[in-house]
Design a protein around this motif. Structure first.
Motif, PDB file in Angstrom:
ATOM      1  N   TYR A  41     -29.535  -6.954 -22.178  1.00  0.00           N
ATOM      2  CA  TYR A  41     -28.795  -7.035 -23.437  1.00  0.00           C
ATOM      3  C   TYR A  41     -27.302  -7.175 -23.128  1.00  0.00           C
ATOM      4  O   TYR A  41     -26.728  -6.359 -22.395  1.00  0.00           O
ATOM      5  CB  TYR A  41     -29.060  -5.794 -24.279  1.00  0.00           C
ATOM      6  N   ARG A  45     -36.138  -2.955 -37.548  1.00  0.00           N
ATOM      7  CA  ARG A  45     -36.278  -2.046 -36.396  1.00  0.00           C
ATOM      8  C   ARG A  45     -34.931  -1.732 -35.742  1.00  0.00           C
ATOM      9  O   ARG A  45     -34.725  -0.629 -35.245  1.00  0.00           O
ATOM     10  CB  ARG A  45     -37.209  -2.668 -35.349  1.00  0.00           C
ATOM     11  N   PHE A  46     -34.038  -2.713 -35.709  1.00  0.00           N
ATOM     12  CA  PHE A  46     -32.730  -2.558 -35.062  1.00  0.00           C
ATOM     13  C   PHE A  46     -31.645  -2.466 -36.123  1.00  0.00           C
ATOM     14  O   PHE A  46     -31.735  -3.112 -37.175  1.00  0.00           O
ATOM     15  CB  PHE A  46     -32.425  -3.747 -34.159  1.00  0.00           C
ATOM     16  N   MET A  90     -31.914   0.825 -31.602  1.00  0.00           N
ATOM     17  CA  MET A  90     -33.183   0.108 -31.486  1.00  0.00           C
ATOM     18  C   MET A  90     -34.334   1.090 -31.634  1.00  0.00           C
ATOM     19  O   MET A  90     -34.466   2.020 -30.827  1.00  0.00           O
ATOM     20  CB  MET A  90     -33.264  -0.588 -30.122  1.00  0.00           C
ATOM     21  N   SER A 107     -37.110 -11.214 -35.389  1.00  0.00           N
ATOM     22  CA  SER A 107     -37.990 -10.381 -34.572  1.00  0.00           C
ATOM     23  C   SER A 107     -37.568  -8.911 -34.537  1.00  0.00           C
ATOM     24  O   SER A 107     -38.366  -8.052 -34.148  1.00  0.00           O
ATOM     25  CB  SER A 107     -38.067 -10.928 -33.149  1.00  0.00           C
ATOM     26  N   VAL A 108     -36.324  -8.615 -34.936  1.00  0.00           N
ATOM     27  CA  VAL A 108     -35.849  -7.231 -34.859  1.00  0.00           C
ATOM     28  C   VAL A 108     -35.514  -6.646 -36.232  1.00  0.00           C
ATOM     29  O   VAL A 108     -35.175  -5.458 -36.322  1.00  0.00           O
ATOM     30  CB  VAL A 108     -34.625  -7.101 -33.925  1.00  0.00           C
ATOM     31  N   LYS A 109     -35.610  -7.443 -37.274  1.00  0.00           N
ATOM     32  CA  LYS A 109     -35.291  -6.947 -38.617  1.00  0.00           C
ATOM     33  C   LYS A 109     -36.169  -5.751 -38.967  1.00  0.00           C
ATOM     34  O   LYS A 109     -37.378  -5.776 -38.740  1.00  0.00           O
ATOM     35  CB  LYS A 109     -35.478  -8.060 -39.647  1.00  0.00           C
ATOM     36  N   TYR A 163     -29.360 -10.483 -38.328  1.00  0.00           N
ATOM     37  CA  TYR A 163     -30.348 -10.076 -37.330  1.00  0.00           C
ATOM     38  C   TYR A 163     -31.326 -11.206 -37.032  1.00  0.00           C
ATOM     39  O   TYR A 163     -31.663 -12.009 -37.909  1.00  0.00           O
ATOM     40  CB  TYR A 163     -31.163  -8.876 -37.846  1.00  0.00           C
ATOM     41  N   VAL A 190     -29.526 -11.294 -30.931  1.00  0.00           N
ATOM     42  CA  VAL A 190     -30.274 -10.164 -31.473  1.00  0.00           C
ATOM     43  C   VAL A 190     -29.671  -9.740 -32.809  1.00  0.00           C
ATOM     44  O   VAL A 190     -30.372  -9.649 -33.820  1.00  0.00           O
ATOM     45  CB  VAL A 190     -30.257  -8.977 -30.498  1.00  0.00           C
ATOM     46  N   ASP A 233     -39.312  -6.637 -26.438  1.00  0.00           N
ATOM     47  CA  ASP A 233     -37.877  -6.363 -26.518  1.00  0.00           C
ATOM     48  C   ASP A 233     -37.255  -6.213 -25.135  1.00  0.00           C
ATOM     49  O   ASP A 233     -36.030  -6.081 -25.014  1.00  0.00           O
ATOM     50  CB  ASP A 233     -37.618  -5.083 -27.319  1.00  0.00           C
ATOM     51  N   LEU A 240     -39.527   0.225 -30.504  1.00  0.00           N
ATOM     52  CA  LEU A 240     -39.407  -0.805 -29.470  1.00  0.00           C
ATOM     53  C   LEU A 240     -40.764  -1.325 -29.038  1.00  0.00           C
ATOM     54  O   LEU A 240     -41.759  -0.584 -28.995  1.00  0.00           O
ATOM     55  CB  LEU A 240     -38.640  -0.242 -28.277  1.00  0.00           C
TER      56      LEU A 240
END
Length: 121
Positions: A93, A66-67, A82, A62-64, A59, A48, A89, A85
């Motif tokens: 984790y 946002r996280f 995070m 898929s999470v750039k 990162y 992640v 997701d 969401l």
């Protein structure tokens, strides 16, 4: 021995936010990368985000945006904020730390037990 304990997982609605924390303890002489992987049901574990001791980050696409990953080197703690969401997701984790327990010793990846995150749509 090195122990990592995650916290902050749970159930959240799509569009919501969660913050995960992971504290490492034990005989840590040096630490390098800390980060988070996740594993969705029926899928392989995937990276992640990860952060170096100098706060350089990486990162998954898929999470750039946002996280956000961060760390406190003095506390050997890593965080994962995070936001926005999505149902995809959802997963368990796992945090990890790449470190060594004595000067000149082998660099090893240590893992936490995992914390579940469920995003309802």
């Amino acid at each position: 021995q090195v122990h990592l304990v995650e916290s902050g997982g749970g159930l959240v609605q799509a569009g919501g936010s969660l913050m995960l924390s992971c504290a490492a303890s034990g005989s840590i002489f040096n630490s390098d990368i800390m980060g988070w992987y996740r594993q969705a049901p029926g899928k392989q574990r995937e990276l992640v985000a990860r952060v170096s001791t100098s706060s350089s980050t990486d990162y998954a696409d898929s999470v750039k945006g946002r996280f956000t990953i961060s760390r406190d080197n003095a506390k050997n703690t890593v965080y994962l904020q995070m936001n926005s969401l999505k149902s995809e997701d959802t997963g368990v984790y796992f945090c990890y730390l790449n470190g060594r327990t004595w000067n000149g010793g082998p660099w090893t990846n240590y893992w936490g037990q995992g914390t579940p995150v469920t995003v309802s749509s």
